[in-house]
Enzyme design. Structure first.
Site, PDB file in Angstrom:
ATOM      1  N   LYS A  91       0.851  -1.195   0.000  1.00 18.22           N
ATOM      2  CA  LYS A  91       0.000   0.000   0.000  1.00 18.22           C
ATOM      3  C   LYS A  91       0.883   1.240   0.000  1.00 18.22           C
ATOM      4  O   LYS A  91       1.862   1.317   0.761  1.00 18.22           O
ATOM      5  CB  LYS A  91      -0.897  -0.019   1.247  1.00 18.22           C
ATOM      6  CG  LYS A  91      -1.975   1.049   1.286  1.00 18.22           C
ATOM      7  CD  LYS A  91      -2.826   0.902   2.565  1.00 18.22           C
ATOM      8  CE  LYS A  91      -4.032   1.821   2.567  1.00 18.22           C
ATOM      9  NZ  LYS A  91      -4.918   1.599   3.731  1.00 18.22           N
ATOM     10  N   SER A 166      -9.847   1.489   2.281  1.00 16.84           N
ATOM     11  CA  SER A 166      -8.915   2.284   1.516  1.00 16.84           C
ATOM     12  C   SER A 166      -7.790   1.468   0.858  1.00 16.84           C
ATOM     13  O   SER A 166      -7.146   1.979  -0.045  1.00 16.84           O
ATOM     14  CB  SER A 166      -8.281   3.326   2.438  1.00 16.84           C
ATOM     15  OG  SER A 166      -7.466   2.706   3.404  1.00 16.84           O
ATOM     16  N   SER A 190     -10.243  -0.801   6.497  1.00 19.95           N
ATOM     17  CA  SER A 190      -9.546  -0.604   5.222  1.00 19.95           C
ATOM     18  C   SER A 190      -8.801  -1.821   4.699  1.00 19.95           C
ATOM     19  O   SER A 190      -8.343  -1.820   3.554  1.00 19.95           O
ATOM     20  CB  SER A 190      -8.569   0.565   5.330  1.00 19.95           C
ATOM     21  OG  SER A 190      -9.267   1.779   5.265  1.00 19.95           O
TER      22      SER A 190
END
Lengths: 501, 505
Positions: A91, A166, A190
């Site tokens: 990420k 996310s 997330s």
């Protein structure tokens, strides 16, 4: 150790990568090499990421070099562990030395981190290969990828739909078989929400289990870095690698980690599964409910007891979260000021306008919304009413879980109220978007671990996850419970259309 | 009209830890280049996290204990939020509602100029001492050509202890004296070098007046905070100016509607205070607990250990020198003010046999003179305290005269330039220079008899009633009997002459 061997392993073309478990096995048996695996991932990315949009940055050369180094180690018998030679996407909020860390924000465009997060150091030490930086909602704020300043990420099961967020790119890169595993972060769901919407395994560890050092902070008291994987084995291996005390993070606890892989294949006997009625109420899509209930039935058929439990304060979770998380965010994001690094607006006349213009132009609207919410909630005269109150309710939510775990070993329920929604569907409705985290947020507020595992697919072919939550530091229990479902209802052979399914 | 001056201080002292408070960067800035003592943490890079430096906490506790504060069993960290280029995180890590210490007390002599305060002790209550991280420095273009300002973050993250007093001070002079006493304390405790030029000790003063109008009405002027005073003189001057400014502005007013606190700076060149921030811009720091740091739990046992380990406060030493060693308050003060190493040296002199008053005179005069001449500190003094003590013991044992002792010390000091000095050196110096007091009365009496025989005229004069004539005889005896005790010589000469006198009559 029995390894899940689901998922076909074709290198170079076809379905792309396989699960971490089967790759580990294949490497051990010499049927493939790390270089071949990395190449097949890069090929899959070349083929598919144009339509998925998971990757923001890929360092091919570095990955291939790392793969060769791993193959060399393997040839001399110096394998560093189950992840040696296996590529993992990261990420873009987890810093890696020499790599961009944009957090999918304009304000960090071009920023290259001079240091690595502890989890990256540990991946490297274990021989794993960070392969590319993947998309997210800006600063991990969002549930759809639509808040990324750079690109949309599409759900591999239906490109018109969101992969969730996310950690959008983490989930999508794994689901589309472009990488076998990924690291994301979970502040309010997330990891679990995109894992659920993309049909992969995603685990949010206990708060303090994994070092946050090097994770660009959104809400420090809530978030943890955690793994995505096609299989439970991979999630366990990744957690094993990144978990444990870190002297660089005061909130990372110094209790020993368990050997998550050793016990993985031992089913839990007499498992007591708490089923909170609050998770099956209004707003839950009937198809999601059905799939979750069927998964629970599988556990029941394996001797688990389903016990109704209550989480009376869970209805306040979203409201509590949207005070605490923005409050911390308003402070954590103050460092992006246009002075020290990142974006500086050319449109300024003095110091104050430099701040205002740089932040005004650098941040997206959801980030600004949360900064304003948080600034307000912490302001003199309001802090007691909002922030302090929210902390009190957070304690009550924690106590709910303590009480529930007196009666059960894990709490099961849906991850999200609906399967993946259409991109654009909720983009103008932040409140509706916030509600997509309604079942995941409480675990962050309570600091407990939770896992999302594929439980089934809707009639239209969208994956639906099952969430299991446990008391603090019961990751091993959650992984074993997840593995029980995986053995009974293997999901890995089901491929998304984009990967040839 | 009568008025009271009301002053409270906020003192910031940098703790002399080797590394910064929340990261491993060194706190020394040499070589002096910007941004060389930095890392992701003190640069506030994305993703970096603070970890408390235990040593900084312990030093801060030491400072607080020196201030006689209570140490909290539970303390936490809060973020104080504001934007400024020298503040890379956008917040300072400080302590808001649960500081690690509170409720201390400092004492200074009250300013005798304050009505009714003469001879009293001013007790200044310490509200709290808390720990925080320092900001960096903005470096502006001073050329006036308007080039870019720059930020140096070497200092960012150095540990600071902030000491907040109650407004118990009653004059600018008391404010200065308190700051001096706090500096001395921190120096004695070894927790800060208190270098004010470097900004390692700085101070904000909160000041206002209580005006007692002839009508019987008392009016309070708005509190003014004068920021960033970095010398004792500036503190006193700024407060003095502020007293006069407030008197001028409000002295005639029996009612002051707007009593909002205001923030001023001090311009030492012009000697005036200048308003910096108006109330419209009053900062809301939005304090909240720092989620990156865990609270610190301090046990009672730990507090006891720290307490036992605490060096003696200068104030207590000053008292002890008076009560135990019999020094005057002035002498005690002079020694204490020179710092801990100096006072330690003094005590060692006493330990090795010097009479305290004599030791005090010596260290403040002889030794200080040599230090000044050689431009060195007491730590570099070439003769050990033990030897100085031995020299002075010889004085009280009547083996050396004060003058001979001085000569011996000077000789040792010059001898030390090429050799190490020891007890043997001292004995050698005394012997070679014949510094020892001649103790042998018989020898002395012989010399006296010879001098008397050789000097019939002064003897006759003396016997004739001219007392002063004895002086030249005394001088001659002293010259002959080097190192004799002049008192003894005088009494023996007088006795011998008086014997002649009675023999003649």
């Amino acid at each position: 150790m029995t390894l899940e061997a689901g998922g076909s392993l074709k290198t170079g073309s076809g379905t792309g990568t396989s699960s971490l478990g089967s790759l580990f096995k294949a490497l051990n048996s010499g049927t493939t090499t790390s270089r071949q695996i990395v190449e097949s991932c890069l090929n899959a990315i070349d083929k598919r990421d144009g339509s998925i949009g998971a990757f923001l940055h890929i360092d091919r050369e570095r990955a291939l070099q790392a793969a060769e180094a791993s193959d060399l180690r393997r040839s001399t018998g110096e394998v560093r562990g189950p992840l040696d030679g296996l590529p993992i996407s990261i990420k873009d909020a987890i810093c890696e030395a020499g790599q961009p860390a944009t957090c999918a924000s304009r304000i960090l465009k071009g920023y290259v981190s001079p240091y690595s997060a502890t989890v990256i150091d540990r991946l490297n030490a274990a021989g794993a290969i960070p392969l590319g930086r993947v998309n997210l909602d800006e600063f991990a704020m969002g549930s759809s990828s639509e808040n990324s300043a750079y690109q949309l990420t599409h759900n591999p099961w239906d490109l018109t739909r969101t992969p969730g967020g996310s950690s959008s790119g983490s989930a999508a890169s794994v689901a589309a078989r472009m990488v076998p595993g990924s690291l994301g972060s979970d502040t309010g769901g997330s990891i679990r929400q995109p894992a659920s919407l993309c049909g992969v395994v995603g685990l949010k560890p206990t708060y303090g289990r994994v070092s946050r050092y090097g994770l660009v902070a959104f809400a420090s008291s809530l978030e943890q870095i955690g793994p995505f994987s096609l299989d439970v084995f991979g999630a366990a291996a990744l957690l094993q690698t990144i978990a444990g005390h870190d002297p660089h993070d005061s909130t990372c606890v110094n209790t020993p980690t368990e050997d998550y892989l050793q016990t993985l294949d031992t089913p839990l006997t007499d498992l007591r599964i708490g089923v909170p009625k609050e998770y099956f109420g209004e707003g839950l899509d009937p198809e999601v409910q059905k799939i979750v209930e069927e998964a629970l039935a599988v556990y029941a058929s394996r001797g688990a007891k389903l016990i109704p439990v209550e989480l009376p304060h869970s209805k306040y979770s979203v409201a509590t979260y949207y005070i605490i998380a923005p409050s911390e965010a308003s402070s954590n994001l103050a460092r992006f000021d246009g002075i020290h690094y990142g974006y500086r607006s050319p449109n300024f006349a003095d110091l104050e306008s430099l701040y205002a213009a740089s932040r005004g132009e650098g941040f997206g609207s959801e980030v600004k919304r949360r900064i304003m919410l948080g600034t307000y909630a912490l302001s003199a005269g309001y802090a007691d009413k909002y922030y302090v109150k929210a902390l009190q309710i957070r304690r009550l939510i924690r106590q709910d879980f303590d009480a529930a775990f007196q009666q059960c070993d894990v709490i099961a329920g849906p991850v999200t109220p609906t399967p993946a929604f259409k991109l654009g569907e909720l983009a103008d409705d932040p409140l509706a978007m916030y509600l997509s985290d309604i079942y995941t947020i409480a675990a962050n507020l309570a600091g407990i671990p939770a896992i999302s595992i594929p439980a089934g697919w809707t009639a239209s072919g969208l994956p639906v996850g099952l969430q299991l939550q446990g008391p603090v530091f019961t990751e091993s229990r959650l992984l074993r419970a997840a593995r029980m479902l995986e053995i009974d209802r293997p999901w890995i052979d089901r491929l998304p259309p984009v990967a040839g399914g | 009209m009568k008025y009271d001056v009301i002053i409270g201080l906020e003192v910031h002292a940098q703790l002399q830890t080797r590394t910064k408070i929340f990261c491993g960067c060194a706190t020394d800035f040499t070589p002096d280049a910007p941004n060389i003592r930095t890392c992701p943490v003190c640069l506030g890079l994305p993703g970096a996290l603070p970890v408390l430096n235990k040593r900084a906490f312990e030093m801060a506790v030491k400072a607080a204990m020196g201030l006689r504060c209570q140490i909290a069993h539970f303390t936490k960290w809060d973020r104080k939020q504001y934007f400024y280029p020298d503040l890379p995180k956008g917040y300072q890590i400080s302590q808001y509602d649960l500081p690690f210490s509170h409720s201390g007390l400092m004492e200074i002599p009250a300013d005798p100029e304050v009505a009714g305060a003469e001879g009293l002790t001013r007790k200044v209550r310490i509200i709290r001492a808390h720990l925080e991280d320092d900001a960096g420095k903005n470096v502006h273009d001073e050329s006036g050509r308007g080039s870019e300002s720059q930020v140096d973050l070497n200092r960012a993250g150095t540990p600071l202890v902030e000491i907040v007093t109650e407004p118990d001070l009653r004059s600018p002079k008391e404010a200065r004296m308190l700051l001096e006493e706090i500096r001395l304390l921190l120096l004695y405790l070894g927790v800060s070098d208190c270098n004010m030029q470097e900004g390692n000790l700085r101070c904000d003063a909160n000041i206002n007046l209580h005006l007692h109008h002839d009508s019987g009405i008392t009016t309070k002027t708005p509190i003014v905070e004068i920021k960033n005073l970095n010398s004792f003189r500036f503190l006193e001057q700024a407060c003095e100016y502020e007293v006069s400014r407030q008197l001028k502005t409000y002295g005639h007013l029996e009612e002051i509607a707007d009593r909002t606190k205001r923030t001023f700076g001090y311009d030492p060149q012009r000697g005036v205070t200048i308003e910096q921030r108006s109330k419209e811009e009053a900062a809301d720091y939005r304090y909240f607990p720092d989620p990156d740091l865990v609270p610190v739990i301090v046990t009672a046992d730990q507090i006891q250990l720290w307490q036992a380990d605490l060096p003696e406060r200068p104030q207590d030493r000053r008292q002890r020198y008076q009560t135990q060693l019999g020094l005057s308050p002035y002498d005690a003060g002079v020694i204490i003010e020179q710092g801990r190493a100096f006072a330690d040296f003094f005590e060692q002199i006493v330990t090795h046999g010097a009479e305290p008053k004599q030791a005090s005179n010596w260290i403040t005069q002889e030794i200080q003179r040599i230090l000044n001449e050689r431009k060195c500190s007491i730590g570099e003094f070439p003769v050990s305290a033990e030897l100085v003590g031995t020299i002075l013991k010889k004085v009280s044992d009547k083996q050396l005269t004060l003058k001979a002792a001085r000569e011996a010390l000077d000789a040792l000091v010059s001898y030390s330039e090429e050799n190490t000095v020891s007890h043997e050196t001292l004995e050698k110096v005394i012997q070679e220079r014949g510094l020892a007091i001649v103790q042998n009365d018989e020898l002395l009496l012989n010399i006296i008899q010879q001098v008397i025989q050789k000097n019939p005229k002064p003897v006759a004069d003396y016997l004739g009633g001219k007392q002063a004539a004895a002086g030249s005889l005394l001088g001659q005896v002293m010259r002959e009997a080097r190192g004799a005790d002049p008192q003894l010589v005088k009494s023996l000469v007088t006795k011998a002459l008086d014997a002649l006198k009675s023999g003649n009559s």
